[in-house]
Design an enzyme around this catalytic site. Structure first.
Site, PDB file in Angstrom:
ATOM      1  CD  GLU A 252       0.784  -9.224   3.320  1.00 44.53           C
ATOM      2  OE1 GLU A 252      -0.089  -8.615   3.956  1.00 44.53           O
ATOM      3  OE2 GLU A 252       1.979  -8.884   3.328  1.00 44.53           O
TER       4      GLU A 252
ATOM      5  CB  THR B  74      -0.922  -1.327   2.885  1.00 47.91           C
ATOM      6  OG1 THR B  74      -0.193  -1.564   4.083  1.00 47.91           O
ATOM      7  CG2 THR B  74      -0.156  -1.926   1.721  1.00 47.91           C
TER       8      THR B  74
END
Lengths: 311, 311
Positions: B129, B181
């Site tokens: 991530e 993001t």
């Protein structure tokens, strides 16, 4: 004969460490004893048989203000007299004002055959809390009325959720110092870091899940407060040492009861709760601060009838 | 024959409106298909059979970075090759990077006969991530590995709690616009008001209680976000109208999936989820934005085996 009812209105613990302003629980003891009488005119009379010196003028009294909010929504020929025998010391942090406010309106509603919903009663009792702290919060009122552990998802509109829990023992210590709820609110920062808020709501969610699953380990891990406790604990003598020794004695965790100064600890057994009380003695004994300790449990019931004068 | 395994790694929705950075759920579909092979030296090889143009250099690839974190804790004669057939579009907000990272390490761990715990796998996948978003968050990874709805009570140490839920249908719309993001994180305020945080953790607690009680009304009332959505929703075309029409069509509620741009809505039945998809059409059709809609459910399973090459 004047219809009357006598109720016990329990002490409560608000916040439950991570759940500032949203979580609370009802204690099996102590509880105020209150007698409420139905009157035939729109008036509210308050009397105290205790010696805490609380104002008896209805609008300045928690029970009185809550009843005044209620009578406004009733026909003009209905009023109440309430006689309070307070056993929960005002300013202790275990919901003394909420017990007065909630006990009065729950008792009064019983005399009206349950005319109002519990959510209405919360709304009325919040007017009592406002007298004590200047803010309409329900985190002591909700568990006082509903019993058990409660979540206030929302204050406006009132949305209260019962949270199941496994058996829990509660050790409460009340150091005999004064912490005003209004002062304890005033020292809180109005803004907080988002990253701390995320930690906090992770713990709030963990605590709710732990209670509902009956997972003591998860309950213990979730009893952390990174927002309010770091600020308020400075008002409580020896707080860090107290918490550390209580956890070493086996408490799952705990923290400041409401706005303090009482501190509570949760344990899985009466024996551990007793060891926790001894851990408290080991900190407060040598410090020479007068204090009082209770060992009790969570009460599944909120305000409950002692003697029903109706029959 | 080289030991290998093929898994499906599901799309996930992080945050669940009020639970920013702590709650997430696994979707029944879409899911990436990944084949992982055990190698006899400390190396990680990544190949993609999809055409999303993702980097294949291991350290810059989500699956690769996660596997690199894993091999560091293994003997020097163990490595992996992973062949990714991505079906979850990168940048859609439904956990594409988490699916790569989690699928790779779960598959690899199966080849090692489950040497690592799920919490270890979450830790490794967080390194994947990090490649995608620059932050080690687990709110997509946890549901991708555990399935169902998960709470990340804590990231350090990793503490993941499974949250039961009643049957829920999920309508997801992916407007074909790019929201990075890292950008969606950058626009968030670092500080928030305590009073808003209290509203938020009341809702997080309400959502967890509602899911565990199977109380659809409480779930719906708790799906409110006063902190992240007001900021991020400006990145999503027609968000307010979309949400309003979906709720009018019967959705319990919903909001931005992760950092967006996908938006999800929860419903109690397949028929309502279909009406919600039509409500989405009524907003996005006339706007002329290309979009894709899924109707799916919550997957009780996380990463799951397709074909076990070991036997």
């Amino acid at each position: 004969m004047i219809p009357e009812i006598t109720v016990y209105s329990p002490a409560t613990i608000a916040n439950l460490v991570c759940g500032f302003d949203v979580l609370g629980l009802a204690l099996a003891e102590p509880a105020d004893k209150m007698t409420i009488r139905l009157l035939s005119e729109r008036t509210v009379i308050v009397r105290h048989t205790d010696d805490f010196g609380l104002p008896e003028e209805a609008a300045r009294n928690c029970a009185g203000a809550a009843l005044l909010a209620m009578v406004e929504e009733l026909p003009a020929n209905i009023g109440f007299e309430v006689v309070c025998e307070k056993r929960i010391k005002p300013g202790s942090g275990i919901g003394s004002s909420a017990a007065s406010a909630a006990g009065a309106v729950v008792g009064a509603n019983m005399l009206l055959d349950g005319k109002f919903s519990n959510n209405d009663l919360v709304r009325f009792a919040m007017s009592g809390e406002e007298v004590a702290s200047g803010s309409r919060h329900a985190d002591n009122i909700a568990p006082c009325i509903f019993g058990g552990i409660t979540l206030i998802r929302s204050n406006h509109p009132v949305d209260i959720v019962a949270i199941d829990s496994p058996p829990l023992y509660v050790t409460v210590v009340h150091p005999q110092i004064e912490v005003k709820t209004s002062d304890a609110r005033a020292i809180l920062k109005k803004q907080i870091f988002l990253k701390d808020a995320v930690t906090q709501w992770g713990n709030v969610a963990g605590l709710v899940a732990g209670l509902m699953k009956g997972d003591y380990g998860l309950i213990g891990r979730s009893l952390e407060d990174v927002i309010v406790e770091p600020v308020r604990s400075i008002l409580i003598p020896g707080f860090a040492e107290l918490k550390s020794r209580c956890k070493a004695a086996g408490a799952l965790g705990g923290g400041i009861a409401g706005a303090g100064p009482s501190v509570f600890m949760l344990s899985t057994s009466a024996a551990i709760a007793q060891s926790v009380a001894e851990a408290i003695d080991s900190v407060y004994g040598p410090m020479g601060i007068p204090y009082h300790t209770y060992i009790t449990t969570i009460s599944p019931q909120g305000v409950r009838v002692v003697d029903d004068g109706l029959c």
